[in-house]
Design an enzyme around this catalytic site. Structure first.
Site, PDB file in Angstrom:
ATOM      1  CG  ASP A 143     -28.543  26.797 -40.717  1.00  0.00           C
ATOM      2  OD1 ASP A 143     -29.391  25.978 -40.347  1.00  0.00           O
ATOM      3  OD2 ASP A 143     -27.376  26.819 -40.266  1.00  0.00           O
TER       4      ASP A 143
ATOM      5  CD  GLU B 129     -25.974  21.276 -34.761  1.00  0.00           C
ATOM      6  OE1 GLU B 129     -25.732  21.447 -33.558  1.00  0.00           O
ATOM      7  OE2 GLU B 129     -26.454  22.163 -35.496  1.00  0.00           O
TER       8      GLU B 129
ATOM      9  CG  HIS C 253     -28.291  22.949 -39.958  1.00  0.00           C
ATOM     10  ND1 HIS C 253     -29.082  23.588 -39.024  1.00  0.00           N
ATOM     11  CD2 HIS C 253     -27.316  22.323 -39.250  1.00  0.00           C
ATOM     12  CE1 HIS C 253     -28.598  23.348 -37.800  1.00  0.00           C
ATOM     13  NE2 HIS C 253     -27.527  22.574 -37.912  1.00  0.00           N
TER      14      HIS C 253
HETATM   15  C1  TNX Z   1     -24.049  24.459 -33.551  1.00  0.00           C
HETATM   16  S1  TNX Z   1     -21.405  24.564 -35.067  1.00  0.00           S
HETATM   17  C2  TNX Z   1     -24.238  24.643 -34.910  1.00  0.00           C
HETATM   18  C3  TNX Z   1     -24.977  25.820 -35.385  1.00  0.00           C
HETATM   19  C4  TNX Z   1     -25.513  26.657 -34.246  1.00  0.00           C
HETATM   20  C5  TNX Z   1     -24.473  26.754 -33.156  1.00  0.00           C
HETATM   21  C6  TNX Z   1     -24.854  27.652 -32.027  1.00  0.00           C
HETATM   22  C7  TNX Z   1     -22.278  23.875 -36.036  1.00  0.00           C
HETATM   23  C8  TNX Z   1     -21.561  23.245 -37.095  1.00  0.00           C
HETATM   24  N1  TNX Z   1     -23.617  23.872 -35.862  1.00  0.00           N
HETATM   25  O1  TNX Z   1     -25.997  25.419 -36.262  1.00  0.00           O
HETATM   26  O2  TNX Z   1     -25.842  27.912 -34.735  1.00  0.00           O
HETATM   27  O3  TNX Z   1     -24.227  25.456 -32.654  1.00  0.00           O
HETATM   28  O4  TNX Z   1     -23.771  27.864 -31.151  1.00  0.00           O
END
Ligand code: TNX
Length: 551
Positions: free
Chosen positions: A189, A342, A260
């Protein structure tokens, strides 16, 4: 002496009869009979099939750690001991089922697979007393049991905070004890790359460490100003994979892309659309960045970053395929997780290479470019005989043909994927984000959101929107532990317990066996087990319901 012994056992039998048998997850059928069986260090453990040795070893390790003795393993049939049998003839849909029968003379566990027998051992463990004793009396019972879902998982994020091998193993033990069988290992990440890749040593040398970490809630009130990080060597990865496989847990590795990915970019800036542009840092308050702040940096705060893998340059694909070429052989898992969540499209919109790729491939927007990215990775993963799994964003711009979808932004993605005839793992934030607090007035720093035990327990994985055939594509459920605010092993336990109990009943127990009142009545016993394990846990529910003192 004999008389005293008899008296002791009568007493035990009476106590045990009065006491509720408390098995989590609730089995398909459970009948408590009169009588007890006493396990002591002279009880033989009968194992005639090599495949059952793993189950025997787990039981012995447990007995030794908790009660201080092991059982002698014998291949000689005996009516007096604990006998393990695996029948190996039943396959899906009942795979991994088992039966356990205990009488005054012995215990027999019969699985339809080795994993089934192993699950039977977990049930036996839950029949044991929750205080340390030399003679362990268990009630006479007849249990028939089988899992509801094939995929029963938990994810641990080791990027935001790093957890060394012993804690990872402990986590896997906790899964096994709850009849969970998938450990999703979030290995990369923005805040750290945690797996050794021999072809790209800078991934762990540079990407595995950051110059500091924010303190307080994101974007931070200060910084630790301490270099922080760590990674697993490939040898350690193999050790963990074997440890899990010995417990019938499959490790699903996750290598995040195209978002990420900035820890990898800090190591190899050419993976970014804009290698010369320094990492954007959060500076809302003075002193929230530690150490060097020039060029590309491993992130010290949380959130979502614009600096993602460039989808235009061919070398990004070469790099990621090289990485997967080393990752895939380390993990026997059929599923290989590529993240996909994301991924802001801001850089891609401005990047001449990405725009060129879109033109050449007739991609109408950046979502289609992300879909192109994931589909290329899927082809590569499929060519190695494996299946791609990703977060539900992989639906945007068109789902790769064989992909499995992990639905986290609610159930929407899961429903859509099932309607497209893709397999699904349900892990909606509102029920399965164990980084959320467990009580409104939480005294420990957490990411936010309130997810009390009752709420987790109320989850039903089959959405009403799906037909029975579509629902079959929901292969299971998973809870996620993101670790932005989890720095220590004790906090892992604090966040997952007791919610892992609820997860295990959703994942394992038959729908008509799920019952909140019953579940609640089993909790006090489970808290005693936590104490027996020396595990930390969230005490709110315990104080409220067991001691009646929670404010
Ligand atoms: C969303 S769930 C994210 C993570 C974060 C998390 C915190 C997901 C696929 N991505 O990168 O750590 O929220 O709750």
């Amino acid at each position: 002496m004999r008389f005293l012994n008899t008296l002791f056992f009568i007493c035990l039998a009476l106590c045990l009869h009065a006491q509720q048998v408390s098995i989590i997850p609730e089995p398909v059928s459970l009948k408590v009979n009169k009588g007890i069986f006493a396990i002591s260090k002279s009880t033989p453990l009968v194992v005639t099939d090599k495949g059952d040795e793993l189950s025997a070893a787990f039981l012995n390790d447990y007995l030794e750690t908790i009660y201080g003795f092991r059982l002698a393993i014998t291949s000689k049939a005996s009516l007096k001991g604990i006998t393990l049998v695996t029948r190996k003839f039943v396959k899906a849909p009942d795979a991994d089922s088992y039966e356990l029968k205990s009488t005054a003379t012995g215990v027999k566990i019969e699985g339809d697979t080795y994993a089934g027998t192993f699950h039977g051992i977990q049930t036996l463990i839950q029949l044991l007393p929750t205080v340390k004793q030399a003679t362990l009396a268990i009630p006479a019972v007849e249990i028939k049991d089988a899992p509801r879902f094939a995929y029963r998982g938990m994810m641990l994020d080791v990027s935001r905070h790093f957890f060394p091998v012993p804690m990872v193993k402990k986590f896997i033990d906790y899964l096994a004890l709850h009849k969970l069988n998938r450990f999703h290992w979030h290995l990369t990440d923005d805040q750290g790359w945690r797996i050794e890749i021999k072809k790209y040593p800078r991934l762990t040398e540079v990407g595995g460490f950051r110059n500091g970490t924010i303190t307080g809630k994101h974007p931070g009130t200060g910084n630790t100003n301490e270099r922080y990080g760590g990674f697993y060597t490939q040898e350690q990865i193999k050790e963990v994979v074997k440890y899990a496989s010995d417990r019938f847990v499959t490790v699903v590795p996750e290598i995040e892309m195209p978002g990420h990915g900035s820890a990898a970019i800090a190591a190899y800036p050419e993976l970014s659309c804009f290698p010369e542009v320094p990492t954007i840092r959060y500076f809302p308050a003075k002193g929230t960045w530690g150490g060097d702040s020039t060029g590309k940096q491993v992130m010290q705060a949380w959130g979502v970053l614009d600096d993602v893998f460039c989808a235009g340059k061919e070398n990004t694909f070469t790099f990621l395929q090289d990485v997967l070429t080393e990752v895939i052989p380390l993990f026997p898992s059929q599923l290989i997780h590529v993240g996909g969540d994301e991924c802001p499209k801001k850089n891609w919109e401005k990047c001449p290479n990405c725009q060129k790729r879109m033109k050449e491939n007739n991609l109408k927007d950046e979502h289609e470019l992300q879909s192109y990215f994931v589909q290329r990775m899927e082809k590569f993963i499929n060519s190695h005989g494996r299946t791609l799994i990703g977060w539900d964003e992989i639906l945007e711009g068109g789902l790769a043909p064989n992909a499995v979808v992990m639905s986290w932004r609610g159930e929407k993605g899961g429903i859509e994927a099932a309607k497209l005839k893709h397999k699904v793992v349900m892990t909606p934030t509102t029920y399965f984000y164990f980084d959320y607090k467990q009580v409104e007035k939480e005294d420990s720093l957490t990411i936010g959101g309130n997810l009390p035990l009752e709420k987790v327990y109320s989850y039903e994985p089959y959405p009403a929107e799906l037909t029975a055939d579509e629902a079959k594509l929901i292969t299971g459920v998973q809870a996620n532990l993101w670790t932005e605010y989890i720095t220590k092993p004790e906090k892992i336990e604090y966040m997952v317990f007791p919610r892992m109990e609820a997860l295990s009943e959703i994942a394992w127990s038959a729908k008509d066996k799920k019952n909140w009142a019953k579940f609640e009545s089993k909790l006090p016993k489970q808290y005693q087990r936590y104490d027996l394990w020396g595990a930390n846990y969230h005490k709110y529910y315990y104080d409220l319901k067991v001691k009646g003192t929670a404010k």
